[in-house]
Design an enzyme around this catalytic site. Structure first.
Site, PDB file in Angstrom:
ATOM      1  N   GLY A   7       0.784  -1.239   0.000  1.00 22.31           N
ATOM      2  CA  GLY A   7       0.000   0.000   0.000  1.00 22.31           C
ATOM      3  C   GLY A   7       0.809   1.279   0.000  1.00 22.31           C
ATOM      4  O   GLY A   7       0.301   2.323   0.384  1.00 22.31           O
ATOM      5  N   SER A   8       2.068   1.214  -0.499  1.00 23.09           N
ATOM      6  CA  SER A   8       2.858   2.454  -0.473  1.00 23.09           C
ATOM      7  C   SER A   8       2.325   3.470  -1.496  1.00 23.09           C
ATOM      8  O   SER A   8       2.375   4.673  -1.250  1.00 23.09           O
ATOM      9  CB  SER A   8       4.346   2.157  -0.691  1.00 23.09           C
ATOM     10  OG  SER A   8       4.578   1.702  -1.992  1.00 23.09           O
ATOM     11  N   LEU A  85      -3.539  -7.567  -8.541  1.00 22.73           N
ATOM     12  CA  LEU A  85      -2.996  -8.523  -9.509  1.00 22.73           C
ATOM     13  C   LEU A  85      -4.035  -9.225 -10.369  1.00 22.73           C
ATOM     14  O   LEU A  85      -3.693  -9.921 -11.315  1.00 22.73           O
ATOM     15  CB  LEU A  85      -2.162  -9.582  -8.769  1.00 22.73           C
ATOM     16  CG  LEU A  85      -1.063  -9.028  -7.855  1.00 22.73           C
ATOM     17  CD1 LEU A  85      -0.285 -10.149  -7.205  1.00 22.73           C
ATOM     18  CD2 LEU A  85      -0.133  -8.107  -8.625  1.00 22.73           C
ATOM     19  N   LYS A  86      -5.293  -9.036 -10.054  1.00 24.88           N
ATOM     20  CA  LYS A  86      -6.337  -9.729 -10.830  1.00 24.88           C
ATOM     21  C   LYS A  86      -6.821  -8.851 -11.990  1.00 24.88           C
ATOM     22  O   LYS A  86      -6.769  -7.623 -11.911  1.00 24.88           O
ATOM     23  CB  LYS A  86      -7.517 -10.064  -9.924  1.00 24.88           C
ATOM     24  CG  LYS A  86      -7.200 -11.137  -8.891  1.00 24.88           C
ATOM     25  CD  LYS A  86      -7.250 -12.496  -9.549  1.00 24.88           C
ATOM     26  CE  LYS A  86      -7.091 -13.650  -8.594  1.00 24.88           C
ATOM     27  NZ  LYS A  86      -5.840 -13.768  -7.879  1.00 24.88           N
ATOM     28  N   LEU A  87      -7.323  -9.551 -13.019  1.00 24.21           N
ATOM     29  CA  LEU A  87      -7.879  -8.830 -14.161  1.00 24.21           C
ATOM     30  C   LEU A  87      -9.225  -8.223 -13.758  1.00 24.21           C
ATOM     31  O   LEU A  87     -10.034  -8.878 -13.104  1.00 24.21           O
ATOM     32  CB  LEU A  87      -8.072  -9.833 -15.305  1.00 24.21           C
ATOM     33  CG  LEU A  87      -8.126  -9.294 -16.723  1.00 24.21           C
ATOM     34  CD1 LEU A  87      -6.837  -8.568 -17.092  1.00 24.21           C
ATOM     35  CD2 LEU A  87      -8.372 -10.436 -17.701  1.00 24.21           C
ATOM     36  N   ILE A  88      -9.450  -6.978 -14.131  1.00 24.94           N
ATOM     37  CA  ILE A  88     -10.751  -6.347 -13.869  1.00 24.94           C
ATOM     38  C   ILE A  88     -11.740  -6.921 -14.896  1.00 24.94           C
ATOM     39  O   ILE A  88     -11.461  -6.885 -16.105  1.00 24.94           O
ATOM     40  CB  ILE A  88     -10.648  -4.805 -14.009  1.00 24.94           C
ATOM     41  CG1 ILE A  88      -9.660  -4.236 -12.990  1.00 24.94           C
ATOM     42  CG2 ILE A  88     -12.019  -4.142 -13.861  1.00 24.94           C
ATOM     43  CD1 ILE A  88     -10.039  -4.396 -11.541  1.00 24.94           C
ATOM     44  N   ASN A 102      -3.948   2.250 -13.868  1.00 23.64           N
ATOM     45  CA  ASN A 102      -3.026   1.281 -13.254  1.00 23.64           C
ATOM     46  C   ASN A 102      -1.607   1.844 -13.267  1.00 23.64           C
ATOM     47  O   ASN A 102      -1.238   2.610 -14.145  1.00 23.64           O
ATOM     48  CB  ASN A 102      -3.054  -0.029 -14.048  1.00 23.64           C
ATOM     49  CG  ASN A 102      -2.130  -1.085 -13.473  1.00 23.64           C
ATOM     50  OD1 ASN A 102      -2.102  -1.305 -12.259  1.00 23.64           O
ATOM     51  ND2 ASN A 102      -1.347  -1.743 -14.323  1.00 23.64           N
ATOM     52  N   HIS A 104       2.419   0.612 -13.240  1.00 25.50           N
ATOM     53  CA  HIS A 104       3.254  -0.571 -13.479  1.00 25.50           C
ATOM     54  C   HIS A 104       4.733  -0.186 -13.344  1.00 25.50           C
ATOM     55  O   HIS A 104       5.148   0.853 -13.877  1.00 25.50           O
ATOM     56  CB  HIS A 104       2.980  -1.118 -14.885  1.00 25.50           C
ATOM     57  CG  HIS A 104       3.695  -2.402 -15.161  1.00 25.50           C
ATOM     58  ND1 HIS A 104       3.262  -3.612 -14.660  1.00 25.50           N
ATOM     59  CD2 HIS A 104       4.827  -2.656 -15.846  1.00 25.50           C
ATOM     60  CE1 HIS A 104       4.101  -4.570 -15.046  1.00 25.50           C
ATOM     61  NE2 HIS A 104       5.061  -4.014 -15.768  1.00 25.50           N
ATOM     62  N   GLU A 174       7.435   6.139  -8.688  1.00 26.54           N
ATOM     63  CA  GLU A 174       5.996   5.826  -8.611  1.00 26.54           C
ATOM     64  C   GLU A 174       5.296   6.759  -7.631  1.00 26.54           C
ATOM     65  O   GLU A 174       4.220   7.288  -7.912  1.00 26.54           O
ATOM     66  CB  GLU A 174       5.787   4.384  -8.143  1.00 26.54           C
ATOM     67  CG  GLU A 174       6.242   3.339  -9.131  1.00 26.54           C
ATOM     68  CD  GLU A 174       5.837   1.940  -8.700  1.00 26.54           C
ATOM     69  OE1 GLU A 174       4.688   1.744  -8.275  1.00 26.54           O
ATOM     70  OE2 GLU A 174       6.687   1.029  -8.771  1.00 26.54           O
TER      71      GLU A 174
HETATM   72  C1  GRF Z   1       3.959  -1.113  -7.317  1.00 26.32           C
HETATM   73  O1  GRF Z   1       5.281  -1.361  -7.710  1.00 26.32           O
HETATM   74  C2  GRF Z   1       3.086  -0.920  -8.529  1.00 26.32           C
HETATM   75  O2  GRF Z   1       3.746  -0.349  -9.619  1.00 26.32           O
HETATM   76  C3  GRF Z   1       2.689  -2.334  -8.852  1.00 26.32           C
HETATM   77  O3  GRF Z   1       2.539  -2.976  -7.622  1.00 26.32           O
HETATM   78  C4  GRF Z   1       3.339  -2.321  -6.637  1.00 26.32           C
HETATM   79  C5  GRF Z   1       2.446  -1.938  -5.517  1.00 26.32           C
HETATM   80  O4  GRF Z   1       3.183  -1.505  -4.399  1.00 26.32           O
HETATM   81  N1  GRF Z   1       1.511  -2.389  -9.686  1.00 26.32           N
HETATM   82  P1  GRF Z   1       2.435  -0.839  -3.181  1.00 26.32           P
HETATM   83  O5  GRF Z   1       1.454  -1.864  -2.620  1.00 26.32           O
HETATM   84  O6  GRF Z   1       1.725   0.382  -3.674  1.00 26.32           O
HETATM   85  O7  GRF Z   1       3.496  -0.499  -2.187  1.00 26.32           O
END
Ligand code: GRF
Length: 201
Positions: A7-8, A85-88, A102, A104, A174
């Site tokens: 959840g960062s 991680l799941k497909l919407i 999303n 990535h 990110e």
């Molecule tokens: C992040 O690296 C994001 O790009 C990917 O999953 C990770 C989630 O990290 N989709 P966090 O749970 O937000 O810390």
């Protein structure tokens, strides 16, 4: 927000909201996991959490119906995927076309798709020998890690990098980029014209 990890990114967006940089409210966090760490952060901030998993439903239509009702009950305008991680499901994508974003941890379309998540992404990047990786933020369509790109930023891959040294370098970007994009989206500065993202200056 849909999230299943630590959840960062959720925290980064929440911080942006609290500081007034993003005109939005996180109304709930949905995960396919029962007790992801992101739920603890949400609860500390009095944000409701929901565990919703396809396996809880006997058929796909019930699952989709439940999700759509849940989203409607919160009057959701934007769905953010951060470590989900799941497909919407396609009907949810259809209902929220260009309203699902999303993040990535690589430069799509490379190092993305089913199975490319977390440490695996950075490992594949390092093993390929590329010198540049990065962050991609994009609208979500019916496929994993596809859909119109909103923004990409490069991050160098350094000699001797391991997933453990590369991941935090990418994550720092990110945490800056996602609140920027959410802020711009909520301010109406991100448009889609002929399937391509156009930023209003
Ligand atoms: C992040 O690296 C994001 O790009 C990917 O999953 C990770 C989630 O990290 N989709 P966090 O749970 O937000 O810390």
């Amino acid at each position: 927000m849909f999230a299943s990890g630590r959840g960062s990114n959720f925290e980064a967006v929440l911080k942006g909201i609290k500081s007034g940089k993003i005109a939005a409210e996180i109304v709930c966090v949905i995960s396919d996991h029962a007790r992801p760490p992101v739920f603890d952060i949400a609860r500390k901030n009095r944000i409701p959490t929901h565990w919703v998993n396809r396996k809880q439903f006997s058929d796909a239509a019930d699952y989709v119906g439940f999700l759509l009702n849940l989203l409607a009950s919160y009057e959701v305008d934007l769905i953010l995927l951060a470590g989900y991680l799941k497909l919407i499901p396609a009907p949810v994508v259809e209902r929220f076309r260009y309203s699902i974003i999303n993040i990535h941890p690589a430069l799509l379309p490379n190092f993305g798709g089913k199975g490319f998540y977390g440490e695996r992404v950075h490992r594949a990047v390092i093993e390929s020998g590329v010198k540049v990786t990065g962050v991609t933020i994009h609208f979500v369509d019916e496929h994993y890690d596809r859909g119109a790109v909103i923004v990409q930023e490069q991050v160098p891959v350094l000699e001797g990098d391991t997933p453990e040294t590369l991941a935090p370098r990418v994550l720092t970007v990110e945490h800056r980029l996602l609140p920027e994009v959410v802020g711009a989206y909520c301010a109406g500065r991100i448009n889609v014209i002929n399937g391509k993202v156009v930023w209003e200056k």
